[in-house]
Design an enzyme around this catalytic site. Structure first.
Site, PDB file in Angstrom:
ATOM      1  N   GLY A 190       0.760  -1.251   0.000  1.00  0.00           N
ATOM      2  CA  GLY A 190       0.000   0.000   0.000  1.00  0.00           C
ATOM      3  C   GLY A 190       0.786   1.293   0.000  1.00  0.00           C
ATOM      4  O   GLY A 190       0.321   2.297  -0.538  1.00  0.00           O
TER       5      GLY A 190
ATOM      6  N   ASP B  28      -5.993   2.232   9.937  1.00  0.00           N
ATOM      7  CA  ASP B  28      -7.425   1.928  10.017  1.00  0.00           C
ATOM      8  C   ASP B  28      -7.708   1.362  11.411  1.00  0.00           C
ATOM      9  O   ASP B  28      -7.869   2.118  12.369  1.00  0.00           O
ATOM     10  CB  ASP B  28      -7.761   0.951   8.874  1.00  0.00           C
TER      11      ASP B  28
ATOM     12  N   PHE C  98     -14.209   3.577   2.659  1.00  0.00           N
ATOM     13  CA  PHE C  98     -13.200   2.718   2.038  1.00  0.00           C
ATOM     14  C   PHE C  98     -12.562   3.481   0.889  1.00  0.00           C
ATOM     15  O   PHE C  98     -13.237   3.872  -0.068  1.00  0.00           O
ATOM     16  CB  PHE C  98     -13.769   1.384   1.562  1.00  0.00           C
ATOM     17  N   VAL C  99     -11.258   3.724   0.992  1.00  0.00           N
ATOM     18  CA  VAL C  99     -10.579   4.588   0.026  1.00  0.00           C
ATOM     19  C   VAL C  99      -9.630   3.783  -0.855  1.00  0.00           C
ATOM     20  O   VAL C  99      -9.065   2.772  -0.424  1.00  0.00           O
ATOM     21  CB  VAL C  99      -9.830   5.736   0.736  1.00  0.00           C
TER      22      VAL C  99
HETATM   23  P1  IMP Z   1      -5.121  -1.647   9.945  1.00  0.00           P
HETATM   24  O1  IMP Z   1      -4.184  -2.750  10.337  1.00  0.00           O
HETATM   25  O2  IMP Z   1      -6.571  -2.015  10.125  1.00  0.00           O
HETATM   26  O3  IMP Z   1      -4.779  -0.307  10.563  1.00  0.00           O
HETATM   27  O4  IMP Z   1      -5.053  -1.470   8.386  1.00  0.00           O
HETATM   28  C1  IMP Z   1      -3.880  -1.456   7.750  1.00  0.00           C
HETATM   29  C2  IMP Z   1      -3.967  -1.822   6.295  1.00  0.00           C
HETATM   30  O5  IMP Z   1      -5.279  -2.127   5.821  1.00  0.00           O
HETATM   31  C3  IMP Z   1      -3.522  -0.636   5.502  1.00  0.00           C
HETATM   32  O6  IMP Z   1      -2.117  -0.608   5.413  1.00  0.00           O
HETATM   33  C4  IMP Z   1      -4.212  -0.864   4.180  1.00  0.00           C
HETATM   34  O7  IMP Z   1      -3.415  -1.681   3.358  1.00  0.00           O
HETATM   35  C5  IMP Z   1      -5.495  -1.581   4.542  1.00  0.00           C
HETATM   36  N1  IMP Z   1      -6.637  -0.640   4.583  1.00  0.00           N
HETATM   37  C6  IMP Z   1      -7.271  -0.142   5.659  1.00  0.00           C
HETATM   38  N2  IMP Z   1      -8.259   0.711   5.330  1.00  0.00           N
HETATM   39  C7  IMP Z   1      -8.235   0.772   3.980  1.00  0.00           C
HETATM   40  C8  IMP Z   1      -9.022   1.516   3.011  1.00  0.00           C
HETATM   41  O8  IMP Z   1      -9.932   2.317   3.306  1.00  0.00           O
HETATM   42  N3  IMP Z   1      -8.703   1.297   1.705  1.00  0.00           N
HETATM   43  C9  IMP Z   1      -7.708   0.441   1.312  1.00  0.00           C
HETATM   44  N4  IMP Z   1      -6.959  -0.244   2.176  1.00  0.00           N
HETATM   45  C10 IMP Z   1      -7.231  -0.091   3.505  1.00  0.00           C
HETATM   46 MG    MG Z   2      -3.605  -3.000   1.653  1.00  0.00          MG
END
Ligand code: IMP
Ligand code: MG
Length: 186
Positions: A55, A114, A163-164
């Site tokens: 990402g 997120d 969701f982006v």
């Molecule tokens: P977390 O571990 O839930 O904080 O999310 C981390 C990973 O989830 C990010 O590095 C993204 O790759 C993916 N992610 C979280 N939210 C989004 C979104 O809105 N769009 C796309 N990828 C997301």
């Molecule tokens: Mg991702």
């Protein structure tokens, strides 16, 4: 701002609910963050910029060119999402970086914070390797993580809870190549 035709050509016909950040706005903000990082790390001390794949690949490549000092760049591959649009709560470390961490300033570069699961898994692992400092630079922050091990020191944009996609961010591995960031219906 990109026009509708341009957006649909890039998404293969899938409409966005809206464009959140244009390429121009992202570039301005990345330049600001790059200046802040340049000023924050003493010039004579070693800096390692660690990107989380996939990402952060576009953000990282733009950001490091806005940091005006020597550095090393490396990557980690952490996977927390399959094709879902909600966090799985599990993070696999698929590739561990080889650049030394001990005694160096380390900046972990994330596309988006997120649920915080990814940061909460990676930061303690990196801290245990004895960096001189360990900070996070996130392009987007949704501010929904209940309990973050460490708040990002640098954030590109505080992001709405949608969701982006685009500028490196995917949905089912698609849309990473959009030059802007938009929201889709999951
Ligand atoms: P977390 O571990 O839930 O904080 O999310 C981390 C990973 O989830 C990010 O590095 C993204 O790759 C993916 N992610 C979280 N939210 C989004 C979104 O809105 N769009 C796309 N990828 C997301
Ligand atoms: Mg991702």
């Amino acid at each position: 701002m990109p026009n509708t035709e341009e957006i649909l050509a890039r998404t293969g016909g899938r409409p966005l609910t809206h464009v959140l950040y244009s390429a121009e706005r992202i570039a301005e903000r990345v330049a600001e963050v790059g200046r802040e990082i340049t000023d924050a790390i003493p010039a004579d001390e070693e800096l390692l910029v660690l990107g989380t794949l996939k990402g952060s690949f576009i953000f990282l490549s733009d950001l490091v060119r806005q940091i005006r000092r020597p550095m090393e760049v490396d990557f980690l591959v952490a996977s927390s999402y399959g094709s879902e649009t909600t966090s799985s709560g599990k993070v696999d470390l698929l590739y561990d970086n080889t650049a030394p961490i001990e005694g160096r300033h380390v900046i972990l570069v994330e596309d988006i914070v997120d649920s915080g699961t990814t940061l909460n898994r990676l930061l303690p692992l990196l801290d245990a390797r004895g960096p001189r400092s360990l900070e996070v630079c996130a392009l987007l922050h949704k501010h929904i993580a209940p309990d973050l091990y460490r708040e990002p020191r640098w954030v590109g944009f505080d992001c709405p809870q949608e969701f982006v996609i685009g500028y490196g961010l995917d949905h089912s591995e698609q849309f990473r190549n959009l030059p802007f960031i938009g929201a889709i219906e999951p």
